[in-house]
Design an enzyme around this catalytic site. Structure first.
Site, mmCIF file in Angstrom:
data_model
loop_
_atom_site.group_PDB
_atom_site.id
_atom_site.type_symbol
_atom_site.label_atom_id
_atom_site.label_comp_id
_atom_site.label_asym_id
_atom_site.label_seq_id
_atom_site.Cartn_x
_atom_site.Cartn_y
_atom_site.Cartn_z
ATOM 1 N N PRO A 13 0.773 -1.245 0.000
ATOM 2 C CG PRO A 13 -0.020 -0.944 2.170
ATOM 3 C CD PRO A 13 0.711 -1.924 1.292
ATOM 4 C CB CYS A 14 3.095 2.844 -2.473
ATOM 5 S SG CYS A 14 2.242 2.461 -3.998
#
Length: 157
Positions: free
Chosen positions: A124-125
């Protein structure tokens, strides 16, 4: 190792998933020059990834289980591991990650590694923001980053 690609039409636009026989390698916003799967039946990994991404985007899944095999440097992999530890519905800064990697001056390097994350959504950047609270960048665009953060916030409340 055989790689196959699948174009997934999602709630946030087209995504390109690349898998080998054992794991998912990429969730990208652009098509790669890798053979396309004729059907999801061609790859259990792609089938699972599509199912989990659809559930995530509907707010029905908070943690992915599809096996992952991202390609990158050792430093990038350390950053991506830290991204995976950011809880659903939460955010942290590039500096926070640099500190967790025991190098408070590595914020820019963390940002660069974050930008090269080949597994958007799953690693989850989008949960990484600038220290001043602004969104920073996102390969899928800031509108999509904002939508993902809002989706997670809504599910958490």
């Amino acid at each position: 190792m055989k790689q196959l690609q699948w174009k997934m039409d999602s709630l946030i636009g087209p995504l390109y998933l690349v898998a080998n026989d054992h794991a998912l390698e990429c969730v990208l916003w652009k098509k790669l020059s890798i053979p396309m799967a004729k059907s999801l039946e061609d790859s259990n990994i792609l089938k699972l990834a599509v199912s989990e991404i659809e559930a995530y985007l509907k707010g029905e899944l908070k943690k992915f289980t599809v096996p992952l095999d991202p390609k990158g440097t050792e430093f990038q992999k350390k950053v991506w591991k830290q991204l995976s530890l950011i809880p659903y519905g939460k955010t942290c800064s590039y500096k926070d990650i640099a500190i967790k990697l025991k190098d408070k001056n590595a914020s820019r390097a963390v940002g660069t590694a974050n930008g090269k994350n080949p597994l958007s959504l799953i690693v989850p950047c989008h949960r990484v923001i600038a220290s001043d609270g602004t969104l920073g960048g996102y390969a899928g665009g800031l509108d999509i980053k904002s939508r993902l953060l809002n989706l997670e916030k809504e599910i958490m409340t």
